[in-house]
Structure formats: structure tokens, C-alpha cells
Design a protein around this motif. Structure first.
Motif, mmCIF file in Angstrom:
data_model
loop_
_atom_site.group_PDB
_atom_site.id
_atom_site.type_symbol
_atom_site.label_atom_id
_atom_site.label_comp_id
_atom_site.label_asym_id
_atom_site.label_seq_id
_atom_site.Cartn_x
_atom_site.Cartn_y
_atom_site.Cartn_z
ATOM 1 N N THR A 286 43.975 47.372 44.627
ATOM 2 C CA THR A 286 42.751 46.577 44.708
ATOM 3 C C THR A 286 41.887 47.066 45.863
ATOM 4 O O THR A 286 40.674 47.217 45.731
ATOM 5 C CB THR A 286 43.093 45.088 44.921
ATOM 6 N N GLN A 289 39.870 49.866 45.138
ATOM 7 C CA GLN A 289 38.868 49.568 44.112
ATOM 8 C C GLN A 289 39.148 50.293 42.809
ATOM 9 O O GLN A 289 38.242 50.776 42.145
ATOM 10 C CB GLN A 289 37.473 49.944 44.606
ATOM 11 N N ILE A 290 40.422 50.394 42.471
ATOM 12 C CA ILE A 290 40.750 51.003 41.181
ATOM 13 C C ILE A 290 40.593 49.941 40.106
ATOM 14 O O ILE A 290 40.973 48.784 40.294
ATOM 15 C CB ILE A 290 42.174 51.576 41.230
ATOM 16 N N ASP A 291 39.985 50.354 39.032
ATOM 17 C CA ASP A 291 39.722 49.460 37.907
ATOM 18 C C ASP A 291 40.974 48.666 37.538
ATOM 19 O O ASP A 291 42.075 49.207 37.497
ATOM 20 C CB ASP A 291 39.288 50.343 36.732
ATOM 21 N N THR A 292 40.796 47.356 37.265
ATOM 22 C CA THR A 292 41.967 46.514 37.009
ATOM 23 C C THR A 292 42.803 47.004 35.841
ATOM 24 O O THR A 292 44.021 46.893 35.854
ATOM 25 C CB THR A 292 41.582 45.057 36.699
ATOM 26 N N TYR A 293 42.152 47.534 34.830
ATOM 27 C CA TYR A 293 42.923 47.974 33.666
ATOM 28 C C TYR A 293 43.735 49.213 34.023
ATOM 29 O O TYR A 293 44.889 49.347 33.619
ATOM 30 C CB TYR A 293 42.000 48.229 32.481
ATOM 31 N N GLN A 295 44.825 49.815 36.952
ATOM 32 C CA GLN A 295 45.908 49.270 37.783
ATOM 33 C C GLN A 295 47.105 48.868 36.942
ATOM 34 O O GLN A 295 48.244 49.154 37.275
ATOM 35 C CB GLN A 295 45.422 48.017 38.520
ATOM 36 N N ASN C 57 32.656 46.321 42.332
ATOM 37 C CA ASN C 57 34.046 46.459 41.903
ATOM 38 C C ASN C 57 34.404 45.219 41.090
ATOM 39 O O ASN C 57 34.362 44.099 41.601
ATOM 40 C CB ASN C 57 34.927 46.563 43.166
ATOM 41 N N VAL C 58 34.713 45.411 39.805
ATOM 42 C CA VAL C 58 35.030 44.270 38.941
ATOM 43 C C VAL C 58 36.552 44.102 38.841
ATOM 44 O O VAL C 58 37.260 45.069 38.580
ATOM 45 C CB VAL C 58 34.440 44.457 37.529
ATOM 46 N N ILE C 59 37.038 42.900 39.085
ATOM 47 C CA ILE C 59 38.482 42.642 39.017
ATOM 48 C C ILE C 59 38.751 41.491 38.068
ATOM 49 O O ILE C 59 38.193 40.402 38.204
ATOM 50 C CB ILE C 59 39.034 42.306 40.415
ATOM 51 N N ASP C 60 39.607 41.767 37.089
ATOM 52 C CA ASP C 60 39.997 40.731 36.119
ATOM 53 C C ASP C 60 41.478 40.453 36.315
ATOM 54 O O ASP C 60 42.279 41.378 36.414
ATOM 55 C CB ASP C 60 39.732 41.253 34.702
#
Lengths: 317, 520, 303
Positions: A286, A289-293, A295, C57-60
Motif C-alpha cells: 500500500t 501505491q501498488i494497485d490493489t488488484y 497486490q 492512488n485508488v485502494i479497494d
């Protein structure tokens, strides 16, 4: 050395990578206390799950049990009951749920996967029933209950900022010690490992295997209940599905821990390393700033990779 | 030595001739100089004690194993099977005691397993033809009462066995016909009526000119069914008899190789009457046991022998608290014992199960943890393991039974078979039990460890423990026993001081048939 | 694996160092990105903020509120300049506190509560319900029997029902026959079954004049009920809310479904982006809930 501690070395490696890439924010006391607080709930659930997995069984219902226990506590407090009573009620429900799992698996001999898949759904439904599907928050949760999950022990100051050991971290450490003592230092722990190693031999050696299994599921239910209470306290709210995601991560953490054992059995200190790997990955990725998907993909790949390496080396030895 | 070898006249053109078979498993010389001839139109019985080499010979015939030396012909052509398909191609068919079929398949599917299924023009399986074809095969065996569409697990054990027979008969439409059928203990799981049906089928097969090799422990079947008998002992053929010209005594004598008593054995009988009774059962009834009465006394080694399925193992299990009783009860020192292994250990009954790896050891556990598993109460205080106590206790017992390990924290899977068995024995002795139950105490153990284990068992008895051993090894039985109990068909058929018994007497009793049992 | 990971991480880190130089870093967090409307708004905010020169930065957290709490803490520690939260802040009070302690402003994106936030931008559920209820009263010329389809456990929907009820009660010749609780999940089927029952109980043409639904799915269920009972020609008027595509189609087709309300998601996203930009430029942002007007959608609007 590398064989046994490969997973631990992996954890250290991940920490080093994040420290290099985020030198100002990752390797700080504040962030580490933050990580311990973030993983505390998963840790408690995973430690308790370890007890069941030592016997060779699974408890898939820990996630929804955490939701249910949190919901029972919140609903009790909303109904005007005291915090102590609400906690006792939640833990009683958790122990009873664990006992139901234990009875299904040990006495009715339903495969753990199927039995706890069933109770997973039941507990999830009960959480929705207790809450009527809605989230309990705001004034319904007493100030003191929410404050616990936010507060901690002041340790001093660093750069003028107060450093606080979070209460939730303390709870997780206490549960860690309790489970470690139970598994490694008691006769009951010996019996748990014996049942997991060879249930038939254990039974013929006079171990009451069904009772042992029942106990393991009660412990696992209680751990899930404590995790649910921690979550409700931390969020000062209770949502009927808020703990559901804990189950998969708890099982992943135990498996990561198993890779550290020569005998291929779960150990609670191994589970601790597994929990930390998952927590550090989530925190560090996080911060990067790595994309959640992405991750999710990375975390899954790392878990599978570690377990694969573990099983390859065990076959080789 | 075998008296009637010369009397046997093999008919011309033998279906199967095994001139010589020789095979070793590691240090064990399982077959040496075994020979066998099965004629066309003949039912040929193969008998011998446990370990005489029957199963090895059949495995070699089936191509399940490649022999060290195997010289054989089928219908005059050389036969050296390298795999089961070779055996099938040569016209051999095997019907085994274990039903290795998938319980969810239908009868028709089972019969045609591994054979091409008939197809419809669309390429899908033509179920109607498959079922009709199966019905034909079944009716040839007079098994018209079995519906080809029935799922296997709905059939009785006997019908299921008969279906596997039908499977052996179902030849590929254009493959070679079968010339030799091998039946390995086929009636072990059958009722009398089912067995009769099987015998009818076998006799009909014989009428077609096929050769039949029939392996059985049951004397009456052998005498009812077979034309000739080959006897194996210690891996060698010791006699071939015409069934009509021989009797049971002659066969038993050939199997054991002894005419008189046991030379050189010192009788060990002791004053039984004075020893207190530790274990007792009256009218014990389980699925395998029928009205068993037995008292096991302190200070003696009582050995239970019998054929597989005779109830010797079941009797030990009942004393160990691991049986479902339909009648009767186990008493320990006169006190009724609940049927649970936990209750048995609590009552001072220690158990060494027959399957060391499957039932005895927890392989990932340490030597100490395995030894002390039933005795955790002695090394814990308020549930807390006192490590130093545990260590000292485990080391003491490891030393006493002579376990060779790096230390008591070494995991059990790293030990040799003999040392593993000693760990299990130490577990049993560590509780200083009233009674010691031993199932196959030296199976898979090397000779040196065997002697050590025998000494430990005798010592335990001398110190006043009631020892009950169940074994399939007659040598072992005579080595250990003060008193010998022979079982057959779930009953005790012989019970005497070991010094008064001969191998013949024991074997004759063990081979006694159910029919005689009822008549007696 | 670790090598691949580190390469990946290095690549991303490099790309970041360029962006960060220009303006603020903003984290957008939500547990509900799988929901279509949340996705539209989050994408809108991301685009608007990027256009304004910020790093987004988008976090889901895929429905996991506990994880949302942890990720808010992470981005605070990482040192973001502002947070946009598309979830009720009262679900994560501790994390909001952490942000506030660190001086990171948190903006609500349709959050539904202002607790601990700098501002919340959303649609006004009271206003939208008033739009549809008033439309229905007007369409019935102030007279007739009306059925309401509601779902009080969900706060925004409860607000809609309350305001519509007030408007109907305030109209002398409108009678609310029934206020039906629509079960979720399966609002469409449940609404259809309930409305079929009501219509069957009121067989005379014109005995039910209008159906007010708190959102579009039960409205579509009511439409199916009318069609399956063959009572399309009685002139029963249906209104919904949210303007989902099937509702727009039904309205465009000119049947019983008469009107819905479209929230201005683009407007909401742009408003949040502007507020964040203001805050990052050092301007004072008034602490309040900003309501972005929504527009009524009828057949005329869809031609």
C-alpha cells in the motif's frame, strides 16, 4: 538453515525491499507498531485456527464466527447491556459455535471441510439475523468499548511524537503466549499433535480423540470470537460481514507457518511469521501505491510460492 | 518325504506348468524351487501355511512382480509375464479376495472395465447393448438374478465377488479365450449359499476345459472341489496329491513338515491354577467373535493363534477396548471395563496394535512423545508438561527396551522398524500395566530385535503381568507361549498348556471347518 | 519470486518519483469498488484529480471494513496529502482519528456522514424523494390510492421513504394503501410478488393509481407485476429512483413506469476533486456536506 528458515528469510527479504524503497516511512517505530496493530486481529484468529489445524482438521467458519461474535456484542450493547456482559455473551456464542463444529466433526464424523462450510454459512446468516442486515455504529457502541481498540500503552516519545503500544497488539501477544503454552507445554497440546499425526494410533494409545477434537474447535471458535470483538472495538461499529475475510487469511498464515516445520505440522510461532508476512505485504505494498488488484495477485503468488518451496524441499529430504 | 507324490498323475497337455519359481524380497527367500502343474479341465488347489509362498507365486503368475527365476509354460508355450496385461493376453484370469472395484459403477460397467464399450452410431456408449451383453455373461454363470444396471455397492459381498468372476470371464470379443482361472481365497467374504453358487460356476468353468488354480485355507472346500492339491512350505513345493487319495492329516503334515511333537522345545508350563485372573470375558459376542469365554492369568504368556478371520485379532481388540460388543463384557481384575481404548489404558491394559505404522506410531512425533502418550498424566502437573520429568522418564524406558536413537527427541519416522516397535512396546510397558496385549509383536522386525522383544515380553510376564499375544507366526507362538489358545470361526477351539501341544494339533484345530464346528 | 517482486516494485517506484514532484498525493479508498455507482464516482474523482495535476492512488478493500481501517492508516503513514473516502466514516473512526492527528484532511465521496470529515459530497436523498413523490402526486392530479415500496434498514433509502410519506400524507386525496418492506437481496422479485398480491387484492381498475418505489429495482418489479396481471391499461403510474439503465429503457418505452431521478455522479466526483484541490492549494474549505443536485428523468428527457 535455509531449509528450515526459508520462510523467515523470505519475511526478512520483504522487509528489506520495503525499507530500501520507502526508507522514510516503512522502517519506523510508528509503522511497525501500526503493522502489529493491523495484524493483531488476523493473528488472534490464525493462532486459534492453528490449534484446529494441528489435529489435521480445518475450521472454515472462523470468519463468519468473528462477524457473529462482534455483532452479538454490538447488539447487546445497543440493547443497553454492559460492556462486560456483552463480551461474555459474544464469547459464549463463539464457544458454543466452536462446540457445534466439534460435535459435527468429532462425534458425527462429518468431514471438517463440509461441516465447517455449513456452519460458515449458518454463522453468517445468524450475524445477519442478529443485526437485521444493518450496521450497528455511532452511539450504540459505548465510548469505552471503542476507545480500547484505538488506545494503547504509551511507550515514550520519538521525535516529539508519542509512541503507543496498541491495546490490540497486547491482546494478540497474550493470545500468542496462551496458544503457545497450550500447544507446546501442556499434555493437551501433546494429544493434539498426536491426533493430527495419527488419529488411529492416538486413539489406541488411550487418547480420547473425539474430546480432543471437540476442545480444539472450541478454542478455534473462541479465538474467532475474540478476533470479532477486537474488530468491533477497533471500528467502534459492527457490520454483519466484517470478519468474513479473516478465514482465508488465517488459513494462509497457518500454511505459511507450516512451511517452517520439518515435520510439516503447524506451530504457532510459524503462524506468527505467516501473519507477519501477510501484514507486512499489505502495509508495504500500500505504501508503494501498488494497485490493489496487483497486490492481491502478488500476495497470493507469494503464499503459493512459499508453500510450494516448502513441499518441494520436504519431498527432497 | 511326501508320501504320495508318485501317485499323482497329471493329465496330458497341462494348461499351466511352472517348472521352477524362485524369488527374494530383500533378505526373505519367499520362493525357492516352487513348481506347479494345472491340467485342462482340472481344479487344482494350492495350500500352505502363512508365508509359505502362495501369494508370491500368484503375484508372479499375474505379472504383478517380475521373478528372479520363473520358468513356465501355458499350453506348452513359454510364459514370462512382465505385467498384468501379459497375463491377460496369455489367457489367465484372476479373482481376488479383495474386491478392488469402484462401488459407484454399475454391474455392467464393472464387468467391462478396461474393455472397449459398445458404441452407438453417434459415438456415445450403447448402454442397452452393454447391459444385454452383461446379462448374457451373467446368465452363463447362472447369475441371472443380478441386474446389470445395479450399482455395485448395492450388491451383497457374495454377489459382488461373483460379478468380479464374471468380469474375469468377459473376454474381449476378438481376444483369446481364457484358459486358466486363479481364485485367491474367494470364499473369505461369502455366505455358504453364495459360496455354493461360486462352486457351481467353478465346476462349469472346469467343464469347458479351463484349468483352475484354487487357493484356500478351508479344508472342506479343497476336498469338495479340487482334483489335485499342491502343498507349499517355506517357498518350495513339498507335495502334489490326488485329492481322492489323501486326507486332511496328510495335508497338514505336509504343510508343517513335522510328524511328531516339537523337538528341542522346552516345555514351560507353570502352575496356572495359582495365578490370579487379570482379564476375563464371558460369552463375548462381536461381529467376528462367537460366545468366547477366556480368562487370562497374571504371570503367564497366553498366545492366541488362528487363521486370518478366525477372531484372534478381534479378541485382542475387545480386550483393548476397541470393539463393538453385541454381548458379554471385558472384566479387568473383576471390574467391568468400558469399551474404549482410554478406559482400557486407565484400567491398566496396555496395547501394542498389529499395524505399527498405521495404528501404533505417530511418526512425526518424537520417541518421547510416542512413548508417553498414554501416560501424560504422570509427566504433567495441572496439565503442564514437566519437560525434565518427561525426558528422564522417556530416557529410562528407551534404555530399558534398548531403543537405538539419537535421543528421545528424535522423530519416530527416523527409526528402523525394530526400534519403532520397541518404542511402541516401551509405551505399553511404561505404564507398568496389569495386562499387556500384543498384536503381531515382531512383524517386520529383524531377527536380533525379535529376540530382544521376546525377552522383554517374557520379563513382563515374570514380573506378574498378564500377557496376551495374538500372532500369525506359529514359530513365535511356540517360542513365547505358556498357554496356547487356538481360534477358528470366532470360537476358541483349543486351549491348553503350550507344552502339551504340537504344531499339528494347533494347525488341525485352526483348520477345523465351520461344518464340523456345528456338528461337534 | 522476490526478484520479480523487486523489479516490479522498482518500476512502480520510479514512475512515482516523476509524478510526486508536481503536486499532492491523494489516496482514494473504498470497500465497495465492485458496486457500479461507486466505481463511476471513484473513476470520476481519479480522472478529475489527475487532470488537476495530482497523483492519485485508488485502494479497494473488497468489502472488508477492517482492511479499510488498516489501509487508511497505511496511507497516512506513507504521507499522503489528502484522503477521499467512499464509505461511512463512522465505520472506521479510529483510522479517521489517525488521519486527523496527522493533519491529513479526509473528504467524503457519497460517504453519508460528516463525522471526522473535512467535507462530504453526495446527493440529497430527501430532495430526490421529494422530486419523485411530487411528480407522482402531480401525475395523479392529487388524487388516488398509492402503494409505497420501501426498505428502512438502509439509512439513505429510509430517508427517501420518510419524505415521500410526508408528501403523500400532506395531500388530502392521496391515500397510501400499503407501505411494503422490500426484502434485499432480490428486491426485484420480492417487489413483484408483493405488488402482485396487492393488485390481486384490489381487482377493480383504478383502485390502485400509483406506485412509489424508493429505488429502481422494486419499481421494475412492480412494472412486471402489472404486466403479468395484464393491468397495463389502467394507467397505474410507477416512479423509481437512481435512473439505472433498465429503468431508463422502461421509461423511454412509455409504459407504466413514468419517472426516476438521476444522481449527478460526474458532478459529485468533480466537486470532490475541486474541494481536494482547494485544500491542497492552501485554501480554506468549509466543513460541511455538499449536496449536488439530481435531475428528474421522464420520457421526455429520454427522446
Amino acid at each position: 538453515m535455509i531449509r528450515r528458515y526459508g520462510t523467515l528469510i523470505g519475511l526478512v527479504g520483504i522487509v528489506v525491499v520495503f525499507s530500501v524503497l520507502r526508507p522514510d516511512t516503512f522502517m519506523t517505530v510508528g509503522n511497525w507498531l501500526n503493522i502489529t496493530q493491523q495484524v493483531s486481529i488476523l493473528a488472534v484468529v490464525a493462532f486459534a485456527s492453528t490449534v484446529v489445524m494441528v489435529t489435521g482438521a480445518f475450521d472454515l467458519s472462523v470468519g463468519t464466527m468473528a462477524s457473529l461474535a462482534g455483532m452479538v456484542a454490538a447488539a447487546s450493547m445497543q440493547a443497553g447491556l454492559g460492556i462486560g456482559v456483552a463480551i461474555a455473551l459474544a464469547l459464549a456464542v463463539a464457544a458454543a459455535g466452536g462446540a457445534v463444529n466439534g460435535l459435527l466433526v468429532a462425534y458425527l464424523r462429518i468431514v471438517p471441510f463440509v461441516a465447517t462450510l455449513g456452519t460458515l454459512t449458518m454463522f453468517g446468516g445468524l450475524a445477519l439475523m442478529v443485526s437485521d442486515g444493518s450496521t450497528i455504529f455511532g452511539r450504540a457502541i459505548p465510548q469505552a468499548f471503542g476507545a480500547f481498540g484505538r488506545g494503547g500503552l504509551p511507550l515514550g516519545t520519538v521525535d516529539g511524537r508519542a509512541v503507543i503500544l496498541p491495546n490490540l497488539t497486547i491482546v494478540a501477544l497474550i493470545v500468542l503466549v496462551l496458544v503457545w503454552v497450550l500447544l507446546e507445554q501442556t499434555g493437551y497440546g501433546r494429544r493434539l499433535y498426536a491426533v493430527g499425526g495419527n488419529a488411529v494410533a492416538a486413539r489406541l494409545a488411550g487418547v480420547r480423540t473425539r474430546l480432543v477434537m471437540l476442545g480444539a474447535f472450541v478454542v478455534s471458535g473462541l479465538g474467532a470470537g475474540i478476533g470479532g470483538l477486537m474488530l468491533t472495538s477497533r471500528l467502534a461499529s459492527a457490520n454483519p460481514t466484517q470478519g468474513d475475510g479473516l478465514m482465508l487469511n488465517a488459513i494462509a498464515a497457518v500454511f505459511l507457518g507450516v512451511t517452517m516445520s520439518d515435520e510439516g505440522v503447524p506451530r504457532v510461532l510459524g503462524t506468527l511469521v505467516g501473519v507477519l508476512i501477510l501484514g507486512v505485504l499489505a502495509n508495504g505494498l500500500t505504501q508503494l501505491q501498488i494497485d490493489t488488484y496487483v497486490q492481491q495477485v502478488l500476495t497470493g503468488a507469494i503464499v503459493v510460492g512459499a508453500v510450494a518451496v516448502g513441499s518441494v524441499r520436504r519431498r527432497a529430504s | 518325504m511326501p508320501p504320495s507324490t508318485a501317485a499323482a498323475t497329471p493329465p496330458p497337455e497341462p494348461r499351466l506348468r511352472v517348472v521352477r519359481a524362485d524369488h527374494r524380497y530383500g533378505a526373505t527367500h519367499a520362493l525357492k524351487d516352487a513348481h506347479l502343474t494345472v491340467a485342462a479341465g482340472e481344479v487344482h488347489a494350492l495350500v500352505g501355511e502363512n508365508g509359505a509362498g502362495k501369494s508370491t507365486l500368484i503375484r508372479l503368475l499375474a505379472g504383478a512382480e517380475t521373478a528372479d527365476v520363473f520358468s513356465a509354460t501355458i499350453d506348452g508355450r513359454p510364459y514370462t509375464p512382465r505385467n498384468p496385461a501379459d497375463a491377460r493376453r496369455a489367457g489367465l484370469r484372476f479373482v481376488h479376495q479383495e474386491l478392488n472395484v469402484a462401488p459407484s459403477l454399475s454391474v455392467a460397467e464393472t464387468v467391462h472395465l478396461g474393455l472397449p464399450y459398445p458404441r452407438t452410431p453417434l459415438g456415445t456408449i450403447d448402454w442397452r447393448t452393454l447391459n444385454t451383453r452383461t446379462a448374457d455373461t451373467l446368465s452363463k454363470l447362472q447369475l441371472g438374478h443380478i441386474n446389470p444396471a445395479t450399482v455395485m455397492h448395492r450388491l451383497s459381498a457374495g454377489d459382488a465377488m461373483l460379478v468380479t468372476l464374471a468380469r474375469a470371464l468377459a473376454a474381449e470379443p476378438d481376444g483369446p479365450a481364457a484358459g486358466l482361472y486363479v481364485f485367491d481365497e474367494p470364499t473369505a467374504a461369502l455366505s455358504a449359499r453364495e459360496a455354493d453358487r461360486l462352486f457351481d460356476a467353478i465346476l462349469r468353468l472346469r467343464a469347458t476345459g479351463a484349468g483352475i488354480l484354487y487357493v484356500s485355507h478351508r479344508m472342506n472346500e479343497i476336498f469338495d472341489l479340487s482334483d489335485r492339491v499342491t502343498v507349499l512350505r517355506n517357498g518350495a513345493t513339498v507335495g502334489v496329491f490326488d485329492t481322492s487319495n489323501t486326507d486332511r492329516a496328510a495335508l497338514v503334515q505336509a504343510m508343517t513338515g513335522r510328524e511328531g511333537g516339537l523337538a528341542g522345545r522346552t516345555p514351560k508350563g507353570r502352575g496356572d491354577a495359582e495365578q490370579p485372573v487379570v482379564l476375563s470375558v464371558r460369552s463375548l459376542q462381536t461381529r467376528q467373535l462367537n460366545e468366547v469365554d477366556l480368562d487370562v492369568q497374571a504371570g503367564l504368556v497366553t498366545v492366541v493363534v488362528g487363521l486370518p478371520g478366525s477372531g484372534r485379532r478381534a479378541l485382542l481388540r475387545a480386550f483393548a477396548g476397541d470393539a463393538t460388543l453385541h454381548g458379554g463384557q471385558v472384566h479387568v481384575l473383576g471390574i467391568p471395563m468400558k469399551q474404549s481404548p482410554h478406559a482400557a489404558w486407565q484400567a491398566g491394559v496396555a496395547f501394542v496394535p498389529d499395524e505399527r505404522r498405521g495404528e501404533g506410531l505417530w511418526l512425526s512425533g518424537s520417541v518421547a512423545a510416542n512413548m508417553l502418550l498414554p501416560h501424560l498424566g504422570r509427566v504433567t502437573r495441572a496439565g503442564w508438561v514437566r519437560r525434565r520429568h518427561e525426558q528422564r522418564e522417556a530416557e529410562a524406558w528407551a534404555a530399558r527396551v534398548g531403543v537405538r536413537a539419537r535421543g528421545v527427541r528424535q522423530p519416530a519416522w527416523e527409526l528402523s522398524g525394530g526400534n519403532q516397535q520397541k518404542v511402541v512396546l516401551a509405551r505399553a510397558l511404561a505404564g507398568q500395566p496389569q495386562a499387556l496385549l500384543l498384536g503381531e509383536p515382531t512383524r517386520g522386525v529383524d531377527v536380533g530385535a525379535k529376540e530382544e522383544i521376546y525377552d522383554l515380553v517374557r520379563n513382563a510376564a515374570q514380573q506378574g503381568t498378564a500377557v496376551l499375544v495374538a500372532t500369525s507366526d506359529l514359530e513365535e507362538a511356540f517360542t513365547l507361549a505358556d498357554r496356547m489358545v487356538v481360534m477358528a470361526h470366532g470360537r476358541i477351539v483349543l486351549d491348553a498348556a503350550a507344552s502339551d501341544l504340537t504344531r499339528e494339533a494347533v494347525l488341525t484345530a485352526a483348520f477345523r471347518d465351520a461344518a464340523e464346528e456345528v456338528a461337534a | 519470486m522476490p526478484r520479480l517482486l523487486s523489479r516490479f516494485v522498482v518500476a512502480i517506484a520510479l514512475s512515482l518519483t516523476f509524478a510526486v514532484a508536481q503536486a499532492g498525493t491523494v489516496a482514494v479508498l473504498t470497500p465497495y469498488l465492485a458496486s457500479a455507482t461507486t466505481k463511476i464516482m471513484v473513476d470520476g474523482v481519479e480522472e478529475a484529480l489527475t487532470n488537476l495535476g495530482h497523483d492519485v492512488n485508488v485502494i479497494d478493500t473488497a468489502g472488508d471494513v477492517g482492511a479499510l481501517d488498516s489501509r487508511i492508516q497505511d496511507v497516512v503513514l506513507q504521507g499522503v496529502d489528502a484522503i477521499v473516502l467512499s464509505a461511512n466514516p463512522e465505520l472506521v473512526p479510529a483510522a479517521i482519528q489517525t488521519a486527523s492527528d496527522a493533519g491529513v484532511p479526509v473528504f467524503g465521496l457519497d460517504a453519508g456522514s460528516l463525522v471526522g470529515l473535512q467535507a462530504d459530497v453526495t446527493s440529497n436523498n430527501y430532495a430526490m424523494a421529494a422530486q419523485t413523490a411530487t411528480y407522482l402526486v402531480d401525475a395523479l392530479e392529487g388524487e388516488g390510492r398509492v402503494v409505497m415500496l420501501v426498505h428502512p434498514p438502509y439509512a439513505p433509502v429510509q430517508k427517501r421513504g420518510a419524505i415521500a410519506r410526508a408528501i403523500f400524507d400532506n395531500t388530502p386525496d392521496i391515500e397510501v394503501v400499503d407501505e411494503i418492506f422490500v426484502e434485499v437481496p432480490g428486491p426485484l422479485e420480492n417487489a413483484r410478488n408483493a405488488v402482485e398480491a396487492v393488485l390481486t387484492a384490489n381487482p377493480e381498475a383504478g383502485s390502485i393509481a400509483g406506485i412509489w418505489a424508493a429505488w429502481d429495482e422494486p419499481a421494475l418489479g412492480a412494472l412486471q407485476a402489472i404486466e403479468s396481471l395484464g393491468r397495463q391499461d389502467e394507467g397505474i403510474a410507477i416512479v423509481g429512483l437512481d435512473a439505472i439503465d433498465p429503468a431508463r429503457e422502461a421509461i423511454a418505452g412509455g409504459g407504466n413506469f413514468k419517472a426516476t431521478v438521476a444522481q449527478d455522479f460526474a458532478g459529485i466526483a468533480q466537486t470532490v476533486a475541486n474541494l481536494v484541490d482547494d485544500a491542497l492549494s492552501g485554501e480554506d474549505v468549509e466543513r460541511r456536506t455538499v449536496y449536488v443536485p439530481a435531475s428528474l428523468v421522464t420520457q421526455g428527457d429520454l427522446r
